[in-house]
Motif scaffolding. Structure first.
Motif, PDB file in Angstrom:
ATOM      1  N   MET A   1       9.061  54.000  39.093  1.00 59.38           N
ATOM      2  CA  MET A   1       8.125  52.942  39.389  1.00 59.38           C
ATOM      3  C   MET A   1       8.725  51.696  39.563  1.00 59.38           C
ATOM      4  O   MET A   1       9.800  51.373  38.908  1.00 59.38           O
ATOM      5  N   ARG A   2       8.859  50.939  40.675  1.00 59.48           N
ATOM      6  CA  ARG A   2       9.278  49.774  41.053  1.00 59.48           C
ATOM      7  C   ARG A   2       8.555  48.619  41.027  1.00 59.48           C
ATOM      8  O   ARG A   2       7.260  48.673  41.491  1.00 59.48           O
ATOM      9  N   GLY A   3       8.941  47.420  41.076  1.00 55.30           N
ATOM     10  CA  GLY A   3       8.150  46.291  40.973  1.00 55.30           C
ATOM     11  C   GLY A   3       7.833  45.836  42.598  1.00 55.30           C
ATOM     12  O   GLY A   3       8.813  46.069  43.515  1.00 55.30           O
ATOM     13  N   TYR A   4       6.774  44.924  42.689  1.00 58.78           N
ATOM     14  CA  TYR A   4       6.552  44.222  43.899  1.00 58.78           C
ATOM     15  C   TYR A   4       5.757  43.177  43.907  1.00 58.78           C
ATOM     16  O   TYR A   4       4.879  43.022  42.660  1.00 58.78           O
ATOM     17  N   PHE A   5       5.430  42.199  44.780  1.00 57.18           N
ATOM     18  CA  PHE A   5       4.702  41.210  44.921  1.00 57.18           C
ATOM     19  C   PHE A   5       3.367  41.326  45.306  1.00 57.18           C
ATOM     20  O   PHE A   5       3.460  41.895  46.428  1.00 57.18           O
ATOM     21  N   ASN A   6       2.317  40.989  44.764  1.00 65.06           N
ATOM     22  CA  ASN A   6       1.080  41.448  45.541  1.00 65.06           C
ATOM     23  C   ASN A   6       0.545  40.217  46.281  1.00 65.06           C
ATOM     24  O   ASN A   6       0.045  39.360  45.336  1.00 65.06           O
ATOM     25  N   CYS A   7       0.373  40.216  47.337  1.00 59.94           N
ATOM     26  CA  CYS A   7       0.119  38.679  48.045  1.00 59.94           C
ATOM     27  C   CYS A   7      -1.464  38.458  48.212  1.00 59.94           C
ATOM     28  O   CYS A   7      -1.853  37.459  48.894  1.00 59.94           O
ATOM     29  N   HIS A   8      -2.169  39.422  47.751  1.00 59.08           N
ATOM     30  CA  HIS A   8      -3.846  39.038  48.289  1.00 59.08           C
ATOM     31  C   HIS A   8      -4.502  39.684  47.006  1.00 59.08           C
ATOM     32  O   HIS A   8      -4.726  41.005  46.897  1.00 59.08           O
ATOM     33  N   MET A 224       6.783  43.130  57.367  1.00 59.04           N
ATOM     34  CA  MET A 224       5.567  43.596  56.871  1.00 59.04           C
ATOM     35  C   MET A 224       5.538  43.674  55.292  1.00 59.04           C
ATOM     36  O   MET A 224       6.564  44.166  54.780  1.00 59.04           O
ATOM     37  N   VAL A 225       4.399  42.985  54.689  1.00 61.46           N
ATOM     38  CA  VAL A 225       4.292  42.967  53.337  1.00 61.46           C
ATOM     39  C   VAL A 225       2.767  43.788  52.834  1.00 61.46           C
ATOM     40  O   VAL A 225       1.886  44.201  53.909  1.00 61.46           O
ATOM     41  N   ASN A 284      10.933  49.354  52.294  1.00 60.59           N
ATOM     42  CA  ASN A 284      11.358  47.894  53.227  1.00 60.59           C
ATOM     43  C   ASN A 284      10.007  46.842  52.912  1.00 60.59           C
ATOM     44  O   ASN A 284      10.396  45.948  52.759  1.00 60.59           O
ATOM     45  N   ILE A 285       9.156  47.686  53.024  1.00 64.30           N
ATOM     46  CA  ILE A 285       7.796  46.684  52.689  1.00 64.30           C
ATOM     47  C   ILE A 285       7.799  46.203  51.360  1.00 64.30           C
ATOM     48  O   ILE A 285       7.635  45.097  51.178  1.00 64.30           O
ATOM     49  N   LEU A 286       7.903  46.650  50.341  1.00 64.26           N
ATOM     50  CA  LEU A 286       8.332  46.472  48.993  1.00 64.26           C
ATOM     51  C   LEU A 286       9.224  45.193  48.938  1.00 64.26           C
ATOM     52  O   LEU A 286       8.902  44.201  48.030  1.00 64.26           O
TER      53      LEU A 286
END
Length: 729
Positions: A1-8, A224-225, A284-286
């Motif tokens: 599992m890796r991190g990502y930023f949730n924009c919504h 894309m995010v 790429n999205i993450l």
């Protein structure tokens, strides 16, 4: 599992126009951290009301989790016009810095200012031309994304593909042209800060939008995010969220749109986006979400409170009228470089002179003491506190000019001689032996709090006059936010409850009966946790009848627990207003209350945290009755028509009324006076008849008595007071 930023993501403040979300702000943030996200953006539906709470929590978390980013944004409704009947497209804006947040505040205000009702719902669209006008003044401070499938991009993609499926090339071209126009508009306005947003889902429409969005992103060389459009936290809360939406709108298709509108870890993101993209593209999205996150810098919305200033008479410092041998601070204020200080002391001394008290050392000593307290607190607050009182005096004068009675003053403010001299209050504190320190003292360095009573019928004219002087947003009423109480949560949950046996929810009579089982003490309902579990500290035991009733409906209790306490409405503070200066957006953003009145986007405490200062302009019906009484007496030539303030001062000013007249107290005890402030209710009249006050001190005691509640079977405080007063025993 890796991190990502949730924009919504959404919070309970998305419920202000339509029930929408069950996320508490802090719970949303904590869950995001628990799931391993690197950050989260709060993007409520055209609402910034959660931002101060979120920003304060972000500051707190920076010490524990400095790498976790909490961004502040807004899901606006971006349109070309304000025509009724159109689609109101979702669009995400996220502030990169403090300048960006100021732009959010101004943009949100524009949307709310121009709100209207369309198809029985309050609409708050922002025009593309308005977005362009504000952002173009200072580009580079806002991030934008195309939002969810309810955005213009997602909508036009689906329409274009529908036309393509039936080989209607002209219609398909029209929708593709709209996509082109949207993308070029956004690129021109936001540049590299514009992102295409996709969403994780198994639904066919979302998968199609995801795939086509990828082609569009590649064609325009855009990143894309992913955003999950979180309206609830976990899969387990999905039925709670569905019930909450159903409770207001009846049957609505919530599953398709909201099934995946929750927080997710990156493993689930990979799984669901895998239906539209290959693994490398998802990576790429993450990574792009982290690129977005890295553009966001921390800024604080908190500021020290600022005192609103008004223009005052420039009393000259070089040739002051007065000099005092024993009052050095008054002398310093008379020759101060600060115009607000000079105005305050000159107005106070002029009033003392008019009252024949200028040579009375007791009054001068008291004034010197108060000046010392005001100056000391002002220095601690890093502002000129004398200006607070000058501003209040200015508006007291304006209230009278607008035709309103101004009440004599409430509470501790009447203990300040300077308030009396400036006309803010009407009681001479030395005559009435009122201490100054209850109002302000050096040990409590905070802004004062003065309540002023006005005539209800004159408040609109007063507001209009102040806005004429200070500008459209020069005076704004303070917002309040209502929540789902215990009984309300039960009724709401029952309306929204759906099961095979109850496809239309739980019968209203059953819901009402269930809610009637909730105990209340001293006017307050028990919280649901006490109803279910009891509370030994408060000697509360579980309510078995309620537990048995709610357990007849599997899952209902969970819905009630999650709904209780949610913000679900906005309103107007009973008296609080905030006065703004040349740049109201420096600290604030504004909305409209359901009745159309301007309100702040924050409640009182959060507005004060942002640096705003509240003034209390209360209304009392007795003020209108006094005004009408004067008008009728003048019309019948019983009294001379000399203007409202002079008439008031001549006949009923507190320093004029003879409180030793027995008739006053006999009529009060008989309850036959047309209106006595706070004794005009059934409770107040009963107290007056029972306690029969004979002077202002006893009337004050009676006023306090009406608020006291006694335990069942115990002699009431009012009865005890009356007994001791009458018998001495």
């Amino acid at each position: 599992m890796r991190g990502y930023f949730n924009c919504h993501n959404h919070t309970e403040y998305s419920n202000l126009r339509l029930l929408d979300c069950i996320n508490k702000p802090k719970a949303l943030i904590n869950k995001a951290i628990e799931l391993g996200l690197t950050g989260i953006a709060i993007t409520d539906h055209e609402c910034l009301s959660a931002h101060m709470e979120v920003n304060q929590y972000a500051k707190e978390l920076r010490e524990k989790n400095p790498d976790f980013t909490i961004a502040l944004g807004n899901e606006i409704y971006l349109t070309d016009t304000r025509d009724r009947g159109q689609r109101y497209y979702h669009f995400i804006l996220i502030a990169k810095d403090a300048i960006g947040h100021r732009q959010l505040r101004e943009l949100s205000t524009i949307a709310w200012k121009n709100s209207y009702v369309d198809r029985k719902m309050e609409r708050v669209p922002l025009l593309k031309s308005e977005l362009k006008e504000i952002v173009s003044k200072n580009k580079g401070h806002l991030i934008a994304t195309t939002a969810c499938i309810g955005g213009e991009l997602g909508t036009e993609i689906l329409k274009a593909e529908e036309a393509e499926a039936v080989k209607d090339q002209d219609t398909a071209y029209q929708h593709l042209q709209k996509i082109y126009d949207l993308i070029t508009f956004c690129v021109d306005l936001f540049g590299d800060d514009f992102y295409i947003e996709c969403a994780p889902s198994t639904k066919d429409d979302q998968i199609r939008v995801n795939k086509r969005s990828k082609r569009i992103a590649e064609a325009f060389n855009l990143k894309m995010v992913v955003g999950t459009d979180s309206h609830y936290l976990t899969k387990a809360e999905r039925q709670v969220h569905k019930a909450y939406l159903n409770s207001k709108e009846g049957e609505r298709e919530v599953d398709d749109f909201y099934e995946f509108s929750r927080l997710m870890d990156s493993d689930e993101i990979f799984e669901l986006l895998g239906l539209a993209f290959d693994k490398d593209y998802i990576e790429n999205i993450l990574n792009n979400t982290l690129d977005l996150q890295n553009k966001i810098t921390f800024y604080s919305l908190e500021r020290k409170q600022m005192i609103p200033k008004v223009e005052v008479t420039n009393y000259p410092a070089s040739n002051a009228r007065w000099r005092f041998s024993n009052h050095s601070l008054l002398n310093k204020l008379l020759t101060s470089d600060n115009i607000q200080e000079r105005y305050w002391v000159n107005e106070c001394l002029k009033s003392l002179e008019e009252k024949g008290l200028l040579l009375n050392d007791e009054y001068l000593t008291r004034l010197e003491t108060e000046a010392d307290v005001i100056k000391d607190i002002g220095e601690k607050l890093d502002d000129c506190l004398f200006a607070y009182f000058n501003t209040f005096k200015h508006y007291i004068d304006l209230f009278w000019e607008c035709g309103s009675i101004v009440g004599p003053g409430r509470g501790s403010a009447t203990g300040f001689l300077s308030n009396y001299l400036l006309g803010i209050t009407q009681l001479d504190p030395i005559r009435w032996n009122l201490p100054y320190w209850r109002f302000l003292n050096k040990e409590r360095a905070e802004l004062p709090d003065i309540d002023i009573d006005l005539a209800p019928s004159k408040r609109p004219a007063i507001f209009k006059a102040i806005r004429k002087e200070r500008g459209e947003f020069g005076l704004v009423q303070v917002a309040t936010f209502g929540t789902e109480g215990t009984k309300s949560a039960v009724l709401t949950a029952c309306r929204g409850y759906r099961s095979e046996d109850y496809p239309d929810g739980i019968d209203i009579d059953e819901a009402q009966y269930m809610s009637s089982l909730i105990p209340q003490e001293r006017g307050f309902l028990w919280p649901i946790k006490d109803v279910i579990n009891g509370n030994p500290e408060k000697d509360r035991k579980p309510i078995t009848a309620f537990i048995n009733e709610v357990n007849m409906y599997p899952g209902l209790l969970d819905i009630i627990i999650n709904i209780e306490g949610l913000v679900n409405k906005r309103g107007i503070h009973a008296s609080g207003v905030i006065l703004y200066g040349d740049d109201p957006f420096d600290t604030a953003s504004f909305m409209k209350a359901p009745n159309g009145e301007l309100i702040t986007c924050y409640d009182l405490h959060k507005a004060e945290a942002a640096g705003d200062t509240k003034y209390d302009f209360l209304v009392t019906e007795v003020s209108d009755k006094i005004i009408k009484c004067f008008e009728l007496l003048a019309k019948d030539k019983v009294i001379e028509d000399m203007g409202l303030r002079d008439t008031y001062n001549k006949y009923i000013h507190p320093e004029i009324i003879d409180t030793t007249q027995q008739d006053i107290w006999d009529h009060l005890a008989a309850g036959d006076i047309l209106d006595v402030f706070q004794f005009n209710s059934g409770v107040g009249l009963a107290i007056a008849k029972k306690l029969k006050p004979q002077n202002p001190l006893e009337m004050t005691a009676a006023n306090a008595m009406m608020r006291l509640m006694s335990e069942k079977g115990v002699e009431s405080q009012q009865d005890r007071y009356a007994r001791i007063k009458d018998t001495g025993i």
